[in-house]
Design an enzyme around this catalytic site. Sequence first.
Site, PDB file in Angstrom:
ATOM      1  N   GLU A 107      33.820  42.905  39.102  1.00  0.00           N
ATOM      2  CA  GLU A 107      34.806  43.889  38.636  1.00  0.00           C
ATOM      3  C   GLU A 107      35.609  43.456  37.408  1.00  0.00           C
ATOM      4  O   GLU A 107      36.825  43.586  37.376  1.00  0.00           O
ATOM      5  CB  GLU A 107      35.786  44.228  39.783  1.00  0.00           C
TER       6      GLU A 107
HETATM    7  C1  TNX Z   1      35.771  44.796  46.370  1.00  0.00           C
HETATM    8  S1  TNX Z   1      33.227  43.359  46.456  1.00  0.00           S
HETATM    9  C2  TNX Z   1      36.086  43.549  45.872  1.00  0.00           C
HETATM   10  C3  TNX Z   1      37.347  42.919  46.263  1.00  0.00           C
HETATM   11  C4  TNX Z   1      38.180  43.800  47.130  1.00  0.00           C
HETATM   12  C5  TNX Z   1      37.299  44.509  48.125  1.00  0.00           C
HETATM   13  C6  TNX Z   1      38.047  45.361  49.092  1.00  0.00           C
HETATM   14  C7  TNX Z   1      33.985  42.499  45.449  1.00  0.00           C
HETATM   15  C8  TNX Z   1      33.206  41.429  44.913  1.00  0.00           C
HETATM   16  N1  TNX Z   1      35.255  42.776  45.123  1.00  0.00           N
HETATM   17  O1  TNX Z   1      38.069  42.509  45.136  1.00  0.00           O
HETATM   18  O2  TNX Z   1      39.120  43.031  47.785  1.00  0.00           O
HETATM   19  O3  TNX Z   1      36.383  45.314  47.439  1.00  0.00           O
HETATM   20  O4  TNX Z   1      37.222  45.892  50.052  1.00  0.00           O
END
Ligand code: TNX
Length: 535
Positions: free
Chosen positions: A355
């Site tokens: 992300e």
């Molecule tokens: C996605 S999956 C994220 C996290 C969040 C989570 C909450 C991923 C690698 N990153 O930063 O905490 O969703 O469900």
Amino acid sequence: MIRIKKKKIALLTLASLLVIVLLVAGIVILKGRNNASEGIVPTGQVLTPNIIPRPVEFTENSGYFKLTRKTFIYVNGNSDSETEEIKRIGTYLADILMPSTGYPFKVIPSSAPKKGSIYLTTKNSDPSLGSEGYKLEVTTDKITLSAYTTEGLFRGIQTIRQMLPAEIEKAEVVKDIPWVMACVNIKDYPSYSWRGMMLDVARHFFSVEDVKRTIDLMAQYKMNRFHMHLTDDQGWRIEIKSWPDLTKIGGSTEVGTGDGGFYTQEEYTDIVNYAKERYIMVIPEIDMPGHSNAALASYGELNPDGKRVKPYTKINVGFSSFMCREEITYTFISDVIRELAAITPGEYIHVGGDEAAQTPPEDYDYFIGRINEIVLNNGKKPIGWNPFDTSSGTTSEAYLQYWNSEITAALDKNMKMIISPPGKAYLDMKYNMSFKLGLNWAGYIPTDFAYQWDPTNYAPKESILGIECALWSETIDTMDELETLAFPRLPGHAEIGWTPKELRSWEEYRQRLIPHAKRMECQGIDYYRDPNVDW
Ligand code: TNX
């Protein structure tokens, strides 16, 4: 008068004698039955063990073994140092069995176990059991647990635990329980070498004590990887001695208004050792280049204008990024990784990579290449979340943690993967609409749904290292809340990593899970009584 009294006394004596004879006879009969093939165990108690994860080969024989005050644990390895390690494992077992039984469970190094004892050994064992497999033979006379490695013995001990009545898990002496286990022959080994759980200690901080309890809870299901998500926008949780403000400033916040917290390097080492004693490897994660606000809030020089950014305590992410074209960033990351690698005996360092919405794609590509190299130069193997695999700087020396379906690059590069599908294995997803804690961006995940998946649904078997369930902590702050999200889903994920696909079905698993509730209760686990399970 006197004659009547005498007669009365004689009658009373006769009656008492009769009672004594009957009592002795009763005890003798009961004792005999203890070793007979038909048990005196109340129905439904332990004769059909409900082991999670389900063992690969399992034969139940007639009769049962009974723990007594005289049950000792004999240990014997192929060398003095191995025997020493098995003695430690034997003591771990004794520590589990002692509180509830009140028996002493002496641990004795010897190759000649007495009748009525537990024998743990690596002698003359079968190499085909691999590094984690074990054989368990329970007869009315003794328990023999053998494995090719001490690690296999540790996994096998979890089976012994689960074959005893649930009350064995209680922290105080339980009276009037026959401490019996069914006679069985088990040969067992895992499907995947990586069976992990991730805990996000960045969004909310969890104390060393909470972390140790989490490690204990996973160990009983034969899980072997504990991934600590140590940094994120909302908090930095690991002391880095060369950059002290990371914990001083970055460690002082969490989601909401809490004080955050962090682990000193000594505390982290304590966690790592605690896990290691349970044959669990700790994988630390420093999330970058996104999810980096806590670092950017700690040091001005990591930002374009030279000023610290504000700490962040909300939930939404995707706004922060390290500067990918400034050397100061790499100086900083090199220091962090060097210090972290020095206190991490495990082979891996996780570098996040998810992300990074604020990082231009070409900068992301370059950045991931640089940090990949830093990790490798520190003698560790890098792991990252998608799209980490897409960087031109990653090769088959790196590992992908799958959380979205874009895996073409990883497949092209022959990268090995750890499978963590959010719609199945994210423990922070709500069980259902009315469940208070957790998020729902990947859907609702009731217990039955969480159990019904296989890593090969997501990638080809030959590229899969194993599985990991992930507990993100945006909405949880306490151990009770952690347990409510993790249980009863965690044992199911452990089984998916251990038990071959062909041996798994929800219909059969639920019959083991339902009686398992009592075991969770005896351990004081705050599990969710999911209405989807007919408890
Ligand atoms: C996605 S999956 C994220 C996290 C969040 C989570 C909450 C991923 C690698 N990153 O930063 O905490 O969703 O469900």
